[in-house]
Design a protein around this motif. Sequence first.
Motif, PDB file in Angstrom:
ATOM      1  N   PRO A 167       0.846  -1.263   0.004  1.00 57.67           N
ATOM      2  CA  PRO A 167       0.073  -0.128   0.036  1.00 57.67           C
ATOM      3  C   PRO A 167       0.921   1.190  -0.030  1.00 57.67           C
ATOM      4  O   PRO A 167       1.742   1.225   0.956  1.00 57.67           O
ATOM      5  CB  PRO A 167      -0.989   0.002   1.188  1.00 57.67           C
ATOM      6  N   LYS A 168       0.595   2.228  -0.817  1.00 59.84           N
ATOM      7  CA  LYS A 168       1.280   3.428  -0.998  1.00 59.84           C
ATOM      8  C   LYS A 168       0.956   4.356   0.254  1.00 59.84           C
ATOM      9  O   LYS A 168      -0.263   4.733   0.565  1.00 59.84           O
ATOM     10  CB  LYS A 168       0.868   4.090  -2.091  1.00 59.84           C
ATOM     11  N   VAL A 169       2.019   4.902   0.840  1.00 60.97           N
ATOM     12  CA  VAL A 169       1.972   5.846   1.806  1.00 60.97           C
ATOM     13  C   VAL A 169       2.475   7.248   1.665  1.00 60.97           C
ATOM     14  O   VAL A 169       3.276   7.386   0.899  1.00 60.97           O
ATOM     15  CB  VAL A 169       2.708   5.283   3.183  1.00 60.97           C
ATOM     16  N   THR A 170       1.499   8.240   1.728  1.00 57.60           N
ATOM     17  CA  THR A 170       2.000   9.560   1.082  1.00 57.60           C
ATOM     18  C   THR A 170       1.462  10.764   2.473  1.00 57.60           C
ATOM     19  O   THR A 170       0.775  10.210   3.368  1.00 57.60           O
ATOM     20  CB  THR A 170       0.710  10.071   0.131  1.00 57.60           C
ATOM     21  N   GLY A 171       2.387  11.653   2.374  1.00 63.68           N
ATOM     22  CA  GLY A 171       2.105  12.539   3.382  1.00 63.68           C
ATOM     23  C   GLY A 171       2.424  12.252   4.593  1.00 63.68           C
ATOM     24  O   GLY A 171       3.484  11.341   4.966  1.00 63.68           O
ATOM     25  N   ALA A 172       1.706  12.608   5.783  1.00 64.95           N
ATOM     26  CA  ALA A 172       2.269  12.233   7.190  1.00 64.95           C
ATOM     27  C   ALA A 172       1.480  10.970   7.411  1.00 64.95           C
ATOM     28  O   ALA A 172       1.411  10.453   8.867  1.00 64.95           O
ATOM     29  CB  ALA A 172       1.964  13.170   8.030  1.00 64.95           C
ATOM     30  N   GLU A 173       0.828  10.381   6.484  1.00 64.83           N
ATOM     31  CA  GLU A 173       0.069   9.139   7.066  1.00 64.83           C
ATOM     32  C   GLU A 173       0.957   8.013   7.598  1.00 64.83           C
ATOM     33  O   GLU A 173       2.247   7.834   7.213  1.00 64.83           O
ATOM     34  CB  GLU A 173      -0.656   8.237   5.575  1.00 64.83           C
ATOM     35  N   TYR A 175       3.438  -0.193   9.522  1.00 60.72           N
ATOM     36  CA  TYR A 175       1.876   0.168   9.397  1.00 60.72           C
ATOM     37  C   TYR A 175       1.853  -0.441   7.843  1.00 60.72           C
ATOM     38  O   TYR A 175       0.575  -0.410   7.412  1.00 60.72           O
ATOM     39  CB  TYR A 175       2.402   1.749   9.352  1.00 60.72           C
ATOM     40  N   GLU A 176       2.877  -0.530   7.139  1.00 55.83           N
ATOM     41  CA  GLU A 176       2.664  -0.828   5.707  1.00 55.83           C
ATOM     42  C   GLU A 176       2.365  -2.315   5.337  1.00 55.83           C
ATOM     43  O   GLU A 176       2.028  -2.918   4.239  1.00 55.83           O
ATOM     44  CB  GLU A 176       4.062  -0.659   4.879  1.00 55.83           C
ATOM     45  N   GLN A 177       2.460  -3.244   6.549  1.00 59.14           N
ATOM     46  CA  GLN A 177       2.081  -4.724   6.209  1.00 59.14           C
ATOM     47  C   GLN A 177       0.661  -4.522   5.760  1.00 59.14           C
ATOM     48  O   GLN A 177      -0.197  -4.120   6.539  1.00 59.14           O
ATOM     49  CB  GLN A 177       2.355  -5.366   7.586  1.00 59.14           C
ATOM     50  N   PRO A 178       0.191  -5.558   4.894  1.00 65.51           N
ATOM     51  CA  PRO A 178      -1.181  -5.758   4.871  1.00 65.51           C
ATOM     52  C   PRO A 178      -1.946  -6.171   5.992  1.00 65.51           C
ATOM     53  O   PRO A 178      -1.409  -6.942   6.696  1.00 65.51           O
ATOM     54  CB  PRO A 178      -1.125  -6.851   3.746  1.00 65.51           C
ATOM     55  N   GLY A 201      -8.332   0.717   3.084  1.00 66.62           N
ATOM     56  CA  GLY A 201      -6.971   0.757   2.598  1.00 66.62           C
ATOM     57  C   GLY A 201      -5.899  -0.354   2.778  1.00 66.62           C
ATOM     58  O   GLY A 201      -5.051  -0.362   2.090  1.00 66.62           O
ATOM     59  N   GLY A 202      -6.480  -1.307   3.528  1.00 64.94           N
ATOM     60  CA  GLY A 202      -5.620  -2.717   3.710  1.00 64.94           C
ATOM     61  C   GLY A 202      -4.533  -2.459   4.606  1.00 64.94           C
ATOM     62  O   GLY A 202      -3.700  -3.281   4.347  1.00 64.94           O
ATOM     63  N   LYS A 203      -4.013  -1.463   5.024  1.00 58.22           N
ATOM     64  CA  LYS A 203      -2.717  -1.023   5.859  1.00 58.22           C
ATOM     65  C   LYS A 203      -2.984  -1.826   7.255  1.00 58.22           C
ATOM     66  O   LYS A 203      -3.987  -2.258   7.606  1.00 58.22           O
ATOM     67  CB  LYS A 203      -2.390   0.300   6.108  1.00 58.22           C
ATOM     68  N   ASN A 204      -2.005  -1.997   7.896  1.00 61.26           N
ATOM     69  CA  ASN A 204      -1.934  -2.721   9.260  1.00 61.26           C
ATOM     70  C   ASN A 204      -2.602  -1.891  10.350  1.00 61.26           C
ATOM     71  O   ASN A 204      -2.046  -1.684  11.393  1.00 61.26           O
ATOM     72  CB  ASN A 204      -0.670  -2.975   9.703  1.00 61.26           C
TER      73      ASN A 204
END
Length: 245
Positions: A35-41, A135-138, A191-194
Amino acid sequence: MFRWTRYAGAAMALALAAGCGGGDDDDGYVLPPTPKVTGAEGFWAGKASTGYDVALAILDNGDTWGVYARDGVIHGAVHGTTISADGRLRGSGAQFDLAGNTVASRAYEGTYATQKDIQIGFGFDAFSGTYSAAYEQPASLAQLAGTYRGMGVSTGAANMPVTLSISANGAVATEPMQGCTAQGSAAPRPGGKNIFDLRIAFAGDACALGHGAIATGVAYYDSGRLMAVGLLPSQIQGFAFLGGK
């Protein structure tokens, strides 16, 4: 004074893998992309200038949740909305002193480097944190499942030991706590993030939030540790939990 805290153990980076299966187009399998992370997410762990540890989650829609604690004792939670772009952020929300049963409105601003570090100022306090690649793990209910032991606190009540269980299908339940039980569900966000959407219902005349109270919020899992936080529809009462398997 606006105080934030760091979530113990949240800064461990986890490797993510992606690849393609063999065979032709009919029987090949492609793993979903990271999953793409942008900004301060993301999920941020750090320290406040006032000495509190901070756990802060900024979601893809700007919804922002946090818990602050010291020496394992939860002092409160935060909820607000953050806007971020080009390395700068600003937002507003509420600070919940759970044990003191008070709520204060706060505005904040700061800077960040995407997926690296973050700094937020609140006038009389400042938070500096680092990004957790977990955080980026599915999102995986199978990994989330387990029994967690830690500390929990609701508005107007003192910290107390809490044992919380999550099943492989996302069912959440606590052991009875001085005449109060809690049950609910955790589900992956779109969003599917962890990080998971959380819904908890309280039952029992001894519950600080009241019998039949329902709170919604988020749960974040990293390396055997869990942060859970939620609010009632009134947005002025809620709960927080920090624990591990």
